[in-house]
Scaffold this motif. Structure first.
Motif, PDB file in Angstrom:
ATOM      1  N   LEU A 225       0.908  -1.072  -0.055  1.00  0.00           N
ATOM      2  CA  LEU A 225       0.140   0.099   0.102  1.00  0.00           C
ATOM      3  C   LEU A 225       0.935   1.230   0.007  1.00  0.00           C
ATOM      4  O   LEU A 225       0.597   2.186  -0.687  1.00  0.00           O
ATOM      5  N   LEU A 226       1.993   1.143   0.760  1.00  0.00           N
ATOM      6  CA  LEU A 226       2.635   2.681   0.832  1.00  0.00           C
ATOM      7  C   LEU A 226       3.546   2.429  -0.459  1.00  0.00           C
ATOM      8  O   LEU A 226       3.959   3.666  -0.877  1.00  0.00           O
ATOM      9  N   SER A 227       3.905   1.481  -1.004  1.00  0.00           N
ATOM     10  CA  SER A 227       4.605   1.573  -2.095  1.00  0.00           C
ATOM     11  C   SER A 227       3.993   1.991  -3.528  1.00  0.00           C
ATOM     12  O   SER A 227       4.502   2.555  -4.298  1.00  0.00           O
ATOM     13  N   SER A 228       2.730   2.118  -3.446  1.00  0.00           N
ATOM     14  CA  SER A 228       2.158   2.363  -4.701  1.00  0.00           C
ATOM     15  C   SER A 228       2.248   4.227  -4.933  1.00  0.00           C
ATOM     16  O   SER A 228       1.743   4.914  -4.184  1.00  0.00           O
ATOM     17  N   VAL A 229       3.060   4.427  -5.678  1.00  0.00           N
ATOM     18  CA  VAL A 229       3.383   5.718  -5.957  1.00  0.00           C
ATOM     19  C   VAL A 229       2.687   6.734  -6.847  1.00  0.00           C
ATOM     20  O   VAL A 229       2.626   7.822  -7.049  1.00  0.00           O
ATOM     21  N   TYR A 230       1.969   5.815  -7.620  1.00  0.00           N
ATOM     22  CA  TYR A 230       1.140   6.594  -8.692  1.00  0.00           C
ATOM     23  C   TYR A 230      -0.193   6.965  -8.115  1.00  0.00           C
ATOM     24  O   TYR A 230      -1.282   6.179  -8.323  1.00  0.00           O
ATOM     25  N   ASN A 231      -0.313   8.164  -7.754  1.00  0.00           N
ATOM     26  CA  ASN A 231      -1.468   8.675  -6.917  1.00  0.00           C
ATOM     27  C   ASN A 231      -2.528   9.239  -7.745  1.00  0.00           C
ATOM     28  O   ASN A 231      -3.470   9.776  -7.202  1.00  0.00           O
ATOM     29  N   GLU A 232      -2.165   9.171  -8.910  1.00  0.00           N
ATOM     30  CA  GLU A 232      -3.205  10.152  -9.966  1.00  0.00           C
ATOM     31  C   GLU A 232      -3.496  11.372  -9.354  1.00  0.00           C
ATOM     32  O   GLU A 232      -4.521  12.045  -9.392  1.00  0.00           O
ATOM     33  N   PHE A 233      -2.432  12.249  -8.825  1.00  0.00           N
ATOM     34  CA  PHE A 233      -2.111  13.330  -8.569  1.00  0.00           C
ATOM     35  C   PHE A 233      -2.076  14.332 -10.096  1.00  0.00           C
ATOM     36  O   PHE A 233      -1.117  14.907 -10.120  1.00  0.00           O
ATOM     37  N   ASN A 234      -3.218  13.859 -10.851  1.00  0.00           N
ATOM     38  CA  ASN A 234      -2.906  14.812 -12.106  1.00  0.00           C
ATOM     39  C   ASN A 234      -3.526  16.021 -12.286  1.00  0.00           C
ATOM     40  O   ASN A 234      -4.823  16.070 -12.275  1.00  0.00           O
ATOM     41  N   PHE A 235      -2.832  17.089 -12.262  1.00  0.00           N
ATOM     42  CA  PHE A 235      -3.460  18.355 -12.010  1.00  0.00           C
ATOM     43  C   PHE A 235      -3.751  18.942 -13.426  1.00  0.00           C
ATOM     44  O   PHE A 235      -4.347  19.916 -13.545  1.00  0.00           O
ATOM     45  N   TYR A 236      -3.771  18.083 -14.625  1.00  0.00           N
ATOM     46  CA  TYR A 236      -4.344  18.521 -15.924  1.00  0.00           C
ATOM     47  C   TYR A 236      -5.774  18.184 -15.882  1.00  0.00           C
ATOM     48  O   TYR A 236      -6.685  18.685 -16.680  1.00  0.00           O
ATOM     49  N   ASN A 237      -6.180  17.098 -15.067  1.00  0.00           N
ATOM     50  CA  ASN A 237      -7.604  16.810 -15.025  1.00  0.00           C
ATOM     51  C   ASN A 237      -8.335  17.893 -14.311  1.00  0.00           C
ATOM     52  O   ASN A 237      -7.823  18.449 -13.583  1.00  0.00           O
ATOM     53  N   ASP A 238      -9.822  17.762 -14.829  1.00  0.00           N
ATOM     54  CA  ASP A 238     -11.032  18.689 -14.167  1.00  0.00           C
ATOM     55  C   ASP A 238     -10.892  18.457 -12.690  1.00  0.00           C
ATOM     56  O   ASP A 238     -11.019  19.587 -12.000  1.00  0.00           O
ATOM     57  N   ASN A 239     -10.704  17.337 -12.169  1.00  0.00           N
ATOM     58  CA  ASN A 239     -10.781  17.080 -10.799  1.00  0.00           C
ATOM     59  C   ASN A 239      -9.681  16.146 -10.388  1.00  0.00           C
ATOM     60  O   ASN A 239      -9.372  15.308 -11.155  1.00  0.00           O
ATOM     61  N   GLN A 240      -9.409  16.418  -8.975  1.00  0.00           N
ATOM     62  CA  GLN A 240      -8.403  15.290  -8.351  1.00  0.00           C
ATOM     63  C   GLN A 240      -9.167  14.664  -7.245  1.00  0.00           C
ATOM     64  O   GLN A 240      -9.690  15.413  -6.449  1.00  0.00           O
ATOM     65  N   LEU A 241      -8.826  13.285  -7.250  1.00  0.00           N
ATOM     66  CA  LEU A 241      -9.337  12.591  -6.033  1.00  0.00           C
ATOM     67  C   LEU A 241      -8.396  12.401  -5.036  1.00  0.00           C
ATOM     68  O   LEU A 241      -7.503  11.570  -5.134  1.00  0.00           O
ATOM     69  N   LEU A 242      -8.374  13.529  -4.036  1.00  0.00           N
ATOM     70  CA  LEU A 242      -7.526  13.159  -3.068  1.00  0.00           C
ATOM     71  C   LEU A 242      -8.307  13.195  -1.511  1.00  0.00           C
ATOM     72  O   LEU A 242      -9.445  13.732  -1.575  1.00  0.00           O
ATOM     73  N   LEU A 243      -7.864  12.391  -0.700  1.00  0.00           N
ATOM     74  CA  LEU A 243      -8.229  12.075   0.696  1.00  0.00           C
ATOM     75  C   LEU A 243      -9.943  11.682   0.438  1.00  0.00           C
ATOM     76  O   LEU A 243     -10.576  12.008   1.015  1.00  0.00           O
ATOM     77  N   SER A 244     -10.123  10.757  -0.618  1.00  0.00           N
ATOM     78  CA  SER A 244     -11.523  10.396  -0.923  1.00  0.00           C
ATOM     79  C   SER A 244     -12.235  11.488  -1.190  1.00  0.00           C
ATOM     80  O   SER A 244     -13.633  11.367  -1.118  1.00  0.00           O
ATOM     81  N   LYS A 245     -11.748  12.973  -1.359  1.00  0.00           N
ATOM     82  CA  LYS A 245     -12.788  14.000  -1.949  1.00  0.00           C
ATOM     83  C   LYS A 245     -12.323  14.205  -3.340  1.00  0.00           C
ATOM     84  O   LYS A 245     -11.088  13.966  -3.436  1.00  0.00           O
ATOM     85  N   SER A 246     -13.332  14.588  -4.093  1.00  0.00           N
ATOM     86  CA  SER A 246     -12.975  15.038  -5.625  1.00  0.00           C
ATOM     87  C   SER A 246     -12.846  16.707  -5.469  1.00  0.00           C
ATOM     88  O   SER A 246     -13.962  17.390  -5.153  1.00  0.00           O
ATOM     89  N   PHE A 247     -11.487  17.170  -5.363  1.00  0.00           N
ATOM     90  CA  PHE A 247     -11.095  18.516  -5.566  1.00  0.00           C
ATOM     91  C   PHE A 247     -11.588  19.063  -7.118  1.00  0.00           C
ATOM     92  O   PHE A 247     -10.985  18.529  -7.978  1.00  0.00           O
TER      93      PHE A 247
END
Length: 852
Positions: A225-247
């Motif tokens: 779980l800790l090793s998964s580095v591809y967090n989908e913090f893709n700031f080109y997307n309309d929204n980012q799923l962070l902390l189980s919330k859609s920013f």
């Protein structure tokens, strides 16, 4: 001469050693940027080591923290409206500094953009227009090496807290803390992983973990779980799923409705001339950012981005969240992610908030998680490396994850500081403290329900005593083997006694994992049981022997059955997305006096015989598809973490008449689809669609028992206005839909939005019937029905709705429920009697439900 030569050689060796040590020294600068004269902090100022691209922005109080192993001697701060200022620093040391900025009052002269309106919005529009060119997800494929470092710290600890008697054995943990933003941090865990990442357009990311190092933890599931580095913090997307919330992202087409944009600076970052755009939220409590983005002047690519969670956002437990990313342009023109830094501050006291979020948040005792990821050696649009060619799972761990210190010194993308190295030793020391061992056992007892005695566990404690209409007072003693005995093999069982039926009941189960790591999940098991149980419970409901259920039921627990059961099963992961379970179940169900098995005489249509028991022998194959799903793995069970795609489950069961005394031949098929849909900015919706059919003649307990709820606690998987065992079918289709608005409406009401309440609205429906053959075989009990209108005889679906509020005290929800069909009402054909006499037409239920 020999002595002189020895001294020369020794001196030369020491000189080389000194040079190596110097080359690995780390310069760490913490401090604050303030305004000269007023001494007020300057938030969101740019701070970087001169001559490098290593920098950051100050927080809302002007504080910053920077470190590097490069040779630097100056640090520079700048902000729009102020003259930049550089101050000297000492290389290789940790220092606290104050940087003063003097007001300039000169408007930007380097930015010449002809645009009618806000030039910042023009740049954002251009970045959005060209994101299909600059976004990494457009590449046919890419491969990169990733290094991730995660550190857990405690901070904001008062002296009173640190000096408590209980914490005296851990006094060493509070010595020589790190200083971040002017506050002491006390690290207690650090992890490092080195991975190879491969991403192909339109497919899931593949990650091969070559090495992992975690202080104090040897759980490989946790490592994965800790090793998964591809967090989908893709700031080109309309929204980012962070902390189980859609920013809502700054490049979203609706960003202008959520942010105010300001053009504040321009400068070279490396060899790229960039414009800086700051953005602020327009509305409080919305799930948006404070932050800034640097956009390249000619390609309109994101060069650097710094984001901070809106402090008023409707999010629990998280006191602060910051993430920054840097992108670089390769020689072939491709823009790639080079570094990503994320930090989340957790306030444990915010888990339950009895002040309804009105009182100020406690600033004491925080946990911070710092995660730094760096990427290098990109290979763009090339075939995958050998290790990815046959990967079925998204994350694969190397056969040998543990590597020696020499490996890490050579492969780390950056060196560890002296304090980071010391964390490993500190955690090992903590594990040896007797009080820590005691606290660990208590936490494990609360979480698992079992008292761990090394080789065996006693429990579950919540099932030691309960009460029901069949057994009276039920006393139960259970246990299981512990990990000290074996991590693959597990033996579990219990013995119980009822004071009313004066019978002894028991069960015994054994499981064996073929894979030591339990990844992939391949488990063999069997279970023998002679006990009382309740058929048709949802996964969220209490078992009959849970003592809480004894007090929180609105109807007497009487629809129980004596059952003798033998089950043998094998579960196999073909990949992380494809699982199959094959099982054989032999079951004999007995008449308890409340659930009668009355056989209908074909000639008269009346019941003239009651079965004492019936027997089934069933072979079942269950197939699950869940793309992108990960798991939290336990000893014999695992909890799925929701992925990006629907979960599809298909079940086929075959009843074998005559085998081991079985009474029935039948076929049963069942298909379900479950998913969570995010409908930005309107929150998210959970839905489930299920359909099934039974071919053959079976007694009603072997039909589909539609899940009701006899408790006062809201059950999100059941029909909450339907009684247990109220409706059964042998062919059916059902739907469950629940929409969580996450405060979309209430966040916009002044005063109310401070409460951080969240709206929820749902509907459940099921359409089902019973075949004529089954209607003529066994009579339904008086309180069990087919899903049809008893007056008109028409088949109409059972429908109920719910509306309510959640996040009350951060953990509670209240639901108002309406039964829209099959209501309790007078029977027009039988004056003085009621249809569905024991049902409820509406109700109010409470539930516990925590979500960030």
């Amino acid at each position: 001469m020999r002595t002189i030569s020895s001294y020369i050689i020794l001196s030369f060796f020491l000189l080389i050693l000194y040079a190596r040590v110097q080359a690995q020294q780390t310069t760490t600068i913490s401090g604050q940027v303030i305004e000269r004269g007023s001494k007020q902090p300057v938030p969101f100022a740019d701070v970087l080591f001169k001559g490098t691209t290593i920098g950051t922005i100050t927080d809302e109080n002007g504080y910053f923290n920077l470190s590097t192993t490069k040779q630097v001697n100056k640090i520079r701060a700048s902000f729009l409206g102020y003259k930049p200022n550089e101050i000297p620093i000492e290389y290789g040391k940790k220092q606290d500094v104050i940087i003063e900025l003097e007001e300039d009052g000169i408007e930007l002269k380097t930015v010449e953009i002809k645009y009618q309106g806000n030039p910042a919005e023009m740049l954002i529009d251009s970045a959005r227009k060209y994101r299909d060119v600059n976004d990494m997800k457009r590449y046919q494929s890419y491969q990169t090496q990733a290094y991730i470092k995660t550190q857990f710290n405690l901070y904001n600890l008062s002296e009173k807290f640190k000096n408590q008697k209980l914490l005296k054995p851990f006094k060493f943990m509070f010595e020589d803390p790190d200083t971040i933003n002017g506050k002491p941090h006390y690290p207690f865990l650090i992890s490092e992983t080195l991975s190879e990442i491969y991403k192909k357009n339109g497919q899931d990311t593949k990650e091969f973990v070559n090495a992992a190092k975690i202080s104090g933890i040897e759980n490989e599931n946790f490592t994965s779980l800790l090793s998964s580095v591809y967090n989908e913090f893709n700031f080109y997307n309309d929204n980012q799923l962070l902390l189980s919330k859609s920013f809502v992202g700054p490049l979203s087409p609706i960003a202008i409705s959520y942010y105010k944009f300001y053009l504040t600076d321009s400068m070279f970052i490396g060899n790229n001339w960039c414009y800086k755009i700051d953005f602020k939220p327009r509305i409080q409590n919305e799930v948006v950012y404070d932050g800034s983005v640097w956009i390249h002047d000619s390609t309109y690519a994101i060069r650097k981005i710094d984001l901070k969670m809106n402090g008023d956002a409707n999010i629990n437990l998280v006191a602060d969240f910051m993430v920054s990313a840097e992108y670089e342009r390769l020689t072939d023109g491709h823009w790639v992610l080079s570094k990503e830094v994320a930090r989340v501050d957790i306030n444990p006291r915010d888990f339950i908030n009895f002040t309804l979020n009105i009182a100020p948040k406690s600033e004491n005792f925080r946990i911070t998680i710092n995660k730094t990821s760096s990427f290098k050696d990109y290979i763009i649009n090339q075939p995958p490396g050998e290790q990815f060619a046959k990967m079925l799972d998204d994350v694969i761990l190397a056969d040998e994850l543990k590597k020696d210190d020499k490996f890490w010194e050579e492969k780390r993308h950056d060196t560890l500081t002296i304090k980071e190295k010391a964390i490993y030793n500190k955690v090992d020391s903590i594990k040896k403290v007797p009080f820590f061992k005691f606290v660990y056992k208590v936490v494990d007892l609360v979480a698992s329900g079992y008292l761990d005695l090394k080789y065996v566990g006693i429990g579950p404690l919540q099932e030691i005593w309960s009460m029901n209409e069949i057994e009276g007072h039920r006393i139960r003693l259970g246990g299981r083997t512990g990990d000290k005995l074996s991590k693959r093999f597990n033996l579990e069982g219990h013995i119980s006694y009822g004071t009313k039926d004066q019978r002894i009941k028991w069960d015994l189960g054994v499981t064996y994992h073929f894979n030591k790591r339990k990844n992939p999940w391949r488990m063999l098991g069997f279970k023998i049981k002679m006990d009382v149980d309740q058929l048709g419970l949802s996964v969220d409901q209490w078992r009959p022997d849970n003592f809480l259920g004894t007090f929180l039921r609105r109807r007497k627990l009487s629809d129980l059955s004596y059952m003798h059961t033998f089950q043998f099963y094998y579960e196999h992961d073909w990949s992380s997305a494809f699982n199959q379970k094959i099982s054989f179940t032999w079951m004999r169900i007995f008449d308890t006096g409340t659930l009668r098995f009355g056989l209908i005489n074909p000639a008269t249509g009346l019941v003239d015989e009651y079965l004492d028991h019936f027997t089934k022998a069933e072979l079942q194959l269950e197939t699950t598809f869940a793309w992108g799903q990960k798991f939290l793995t336990g000893r014999n069970k695992r909890r799925p973490l929701r992925g990006k795609f629907p979960i599809i489950k298909f079940t086929y069961a075959l009843g074998i008449k005559g085998f081991l005394g079985s009474d029935y031949n039948y076929h049963k098929i069942k298909l379900s689809i479950t998913d969570r849909i995010r409908i930005n900015p309107l929150g998210y919706a959970d839905y489930e669609i299920t359909a099934g059919k039974i071919f053959g003649v079976v007694p009603y307990p072997l039909m589909e028992i539609h899940m009701g709820n006899d408790t006062y606690m809201y059950d999100r998987f059941a029909f909450n206005t339907m009684n247990y065992f109220e409706f059964v079918s042998d062919q059916w289709i059902s739907i469950r839909y629940e929409h969580h608005f996450d405060g979309f409406f209430l966040n916009k009401i002044p005063g109310i939005r401070k409460l951080k309440l969240r709206e929820v609205l749902g509907i459940r429906a099921v359409m089902g019937s019973i075949s004529d053959e089954n209607k003529r075989y066994m009579a339904l009990p008086d309180h069990t029905f087919e899903i049809k209108d008893p007056v008109t005889g028409f088949h109409i679906p059972f429908i109920e709705m719910n509306a309510g509020l959640e996040n009350i005290f951060n953990i509670m929800r209240i639901q108002f429920l309406w039964r829209l069909t099959h209501k309790r009402r007078p029977d027009p054909n039988h004056p003085g009697q009621e249809i569905f006499p024991s049902s409820i037409n509406w109700g109010i239920m409470f539930g516990l439900y925590f979500n960030l």
